[in-house]
Design a protein around this motif. Structure first.
Motif, mmCIF file in Angstrom:
data_model
loop_
_atom_site.group_PDB
_atom_site.id
_atom_site.type_symbol
_atom_site.label_atom_id
_atom_site.label_comp_id
_atom_site.label_asym_id
_atom_site.label_seq_id
_atom_site.Cartn_x
_atom_site.Cartn_y
_atom_site.Cartn_z
ATOM 1 N N TYR A 153 5.338 -8.756 1.310
ATOM 2 C CA TYR A 153 3.948 -8.350 1.548
ATOM 3 C C TYR A 153 3.417 -8.916 2.863
ATOM 4 O O TYR A 153 2.601 -8.289 3.535
ATOM 5 C CB TYR A 153 3.049 -8.759 0.366
ATOM 6 N N THR A 154 3.904 -10.101 3.243
ATOM 7 C CA THR A 154 3.499 -10.686 4.531
ATOM 8 C C THR A 154 4.062 -9.868 5.687
ATOM 9 O O THR A 154 3.368 -9.580 6.669
ATOM 10 C CB THR A 154 3.988 -12.140 4.641
ATOM 11 N N ILE A 155 5.323 -9.479 5.559
ATOM 12 C CA ILE A 155 5.961 -8.666 6.593
ATOM 13 C C ILE A 155 5.271 -7.308 6.702
ATOM 14 O O ILE A 155 5.043 -6.803 7.809
ATOM 15 C CB ILE A 155 7.460 -8.516 6.292
ATOM 16 N N ALA A 156 4.925 -6.719 5.550
ATOM 17 C CA ALA A 156 4.228 -5.423 5.567
ATOM 18 C C ALA A 156 2.883 -5.539 6.277
ATOM 19 O O ALA A 156 2.501 -4.655 7.055
ATOM 20 C CB ALA A 156 4.037 -4.918 4.137
ATOM 21 N N ARG A 157 2.170 -6.619 6.032
ATOM 22 C CA ARG A 157 0.867 -6.814 6.676
ATOM 23 C C ARG A 157 0.997 -7.011 8.187
ATOM 24 O O ARG A 157 0.071 -6.721 8.935
ATOM 25 C CB ARG A 157 0.159 -8.014 6.043
ATOM 26 N N ARG A 158 2.142 -7.509 8.620
ATOM 27 C CA ARG A 158 2.367 -7.688 10.057
ATOM 28 C C ARG A 158 2.585 -6.342 10.771
ATOM 29 O O ARG A 158 2.517 -6.276 11.996
ATOM 30 C CB ARG A 158 3.576 -8.585 10.289
ATOM 31 N N GLY A 159 2.906 -5.292 9.975
ATOM 32 C CA GLY A 159 3.079 -3.981 10.574
ATOM 33 C C GLY A 159 4.471 -3.403 10.470
ATOM 34 O O GLY A 159 4.837 -2.502 11.230
ATOM 35 N N ARG A 195 -7.975 8.568 6.137
ATOM 36 C CA ARG A 195 -6.572 8.395 6.495
ATOM 37 C C ARG A 195 -5.682 9.212 5.556
ATOM 38 O O ARG A 195 -4.709 9.839 5.997
ATOM 39 C CB ARG A 195 -6.187 6.925 6.432
ATOM 40 N N ALA A 196 -6.005 9.223 4.252
ATOM 41 C CA ALA A 196 -5.214 9.998 3.299
ATOM 42 C C ALA A 196 -5.247 11.477 3.635
ATOM 43 O O ALA A 196 -4.208 12.163 3.614
ATOM 44 C CB ALA A 196 -5.729 9.761 1.874
ATOM 45 N N ASN A 197 -6.416 11.984 3.972
ATOM 46 C CA ASN A 197 -6.525 13.402 4.336
ATOM 47 C C ASN A 197 -5.776 13.701 5.635
ATOM 48 O O ASN A 197 -5.150 14.764 5.766
ATOM 49 C CB ASN A 197 -7.996 13.795 4.466
ATOM 50 N N GLU A 198 -5.828 12.772 6.566
ATOM 51 C CA GLU A 198 -5.089 12.943 7.816
ATOM 52 C C GLU A 198 -3.584 13.023 7.549
ATOM 53 O O GLU A 198 -2.878 13.871 8.113
ATOM 54 C CB GLU A 198 -5.403 11.769 8.745
ATOM 55 N N LEU A 199 -3.090 12.152 6.661
ATOM 56 C CA LEU A 199 -1.668 12.137 6.359
ATOM 57 C C LEU A 199 -1.242 13.353 5.558
ATOM 58 O O LEU A 199 -0.124 13.862 5.727
ATOM 59 C CB LEU A 199 -1.306 10.853 5.613
ATOM 60 N N LEU A 200 -2.112 13.847 4.679
ATOM 61 C CA LEU A 200 -1.794 15.088 3.960
ATOM 62 C C LEU A 200 -1.577 16.238 4.943
ATOM 63 O O LEU A 200 -0.699 17.075 4.748
ATOM 64 C CB LEU A 200 -2.910 15.435 2.980
ATOM 65 N N GLY A 201 -2.375 16.238 6.002
ATOM 66 C CA GLY A 201 -2.178 17.249 7.030
ATOM 67 C C GLY A 201 -0.885 17.026 7.789
ATOM 68 O O GLY A 201 -0.158 17.976 8.099
ATOM 69 N N ASP A 255 -0.534 1.846 8.161
ATOM 70 C CA ASP A 255 -0.473 1.946 9.621
ATOM 71 C C ASP A 255 0.542 0.989 10.234
ATOM 72 O O ASP A 255 0.217 0.212 11.153
ATOM 73 C CB ASP A 255 -1.855 1.708 10.232
ATOM 74 N N PRO A 256 1.799 1.021 9.780
ATOM 75 C CA PRO A 256 2.804 0.127 10.354
ATOM 76 C C PRO A 256 3.194 0.555 11.762
ATOM 77 O O PRO A 256 3.118 1.731 12.119
ATOM 78 C CB PRO A 256 3.990 0.292 9.393
#
Length: 234
Positions: A73-79, A111-117, A149-150
């Motif tokens: 989870y720390t690595i994920a938060r770093r991006g 962001r969810a709607n943007e990704l659905l597109g 947003d990684p």
């Protein structure tokens, strides 16, 4: 210096060495493939980079900071985000809910709607994830990872078992992420033909070691790589 620098990475399971002093780098805003025979250490390498396994030695540096053996989870938060060989979606949630559940920010709906597109799944937004095809679940899994947003995406066999039409969609999505959103992508896959279409470089692993790194054409033509695949990459 690349966005990801792996140096001397090691991991053994009992008496079996899965990753044996691996060193490799991934350049920012590139697509890099990671290939090798079964048992060559590809998935173990991903698990070490993303923190789901602890290493026996070596270092992992992401975006200039060492992340060796940090919690996932720390690595994920770093991006640094990743997917797995089997798409990890919530079967009894809708496509839209699958995206929202991983994010707590106020702008998560936008962001969810943007990704659905981006994954062309607006029409499926209210469908349950369990009703999607395998390829659609792969796309949803990638989109879920993108909700955080990684900067770097680690994708574990995104083309496996996916019909050709959706393979093309996944391939185009990855190119779009790099060219338009500035992401970096590292992919494990057995589909050399697909990787050749999108990868800037390919790293070949054999017995947990880097055999070769180069552009797709050079990798395909290398005699050592041909031998490692028991008859060659076609």
């Amino acid at each position: 210096m690349g966005i990801l620098e792996v140096e001397g990475l090691k991991r053994s399971f009992g008496g079996v060495t899965a990753v044996d002093g691996l060193s490799m780098s991934v350049e920012e805003e590139s697509i890099t493939g990671l290939i090798g025979p079964n048992g060559s250490g590809k998935s173990t390498t991903f698990n070490l980079i993303s923190g789901t396994l602890e290493s026996d030695g070596g270092t992992v540096v992401f975006d200039g900071e060492e992340i060796t053996d940090e919690k996932p989870y720390t690595i994920a938060r770093r991006g640094l985000g990743r997917t797995f060989q089997q798409a990890r979606v919530f079967d009894e949630m809708t496509v839209y809910e699958n995206l929202l559940v991983v994010q707590t920010d106020d702008d998560k709906d936008a962001r969810a709607n943007e990704l659905l597109g981006l994954i062309e799944m607006h029409d499926e937004r209210n469908s349950f994830a369990q009703d999607l095809s395998g390829g659609q679940q792969v796309l949803l899994g990638i989109a879920r990872t993108l909700m955080l947003d990684p900067d770097l995406l680690l994708l574990d066999e995104p083309f496996a078992g996916v019909n050709p039409g959706l393979v093309a969609d996944i391939r185009q999505l990855l190119v779009t992420l790099v060219e338009e959103e500035g992401k970096t992508v590292l992919i494990i896959d057995h589909e050399m033909d697909e990787l050749s279409k999108i990868c800037d470089e390919i790293v070949v692993l054999v017995d947990g070691k880097k055999l070769l790194k180069g552009d797709p054409e050079a990798v395909r033509e290398d005699e050592d790589v041909q031998r490692s695949y028991l008859g060659g990459l076609q």
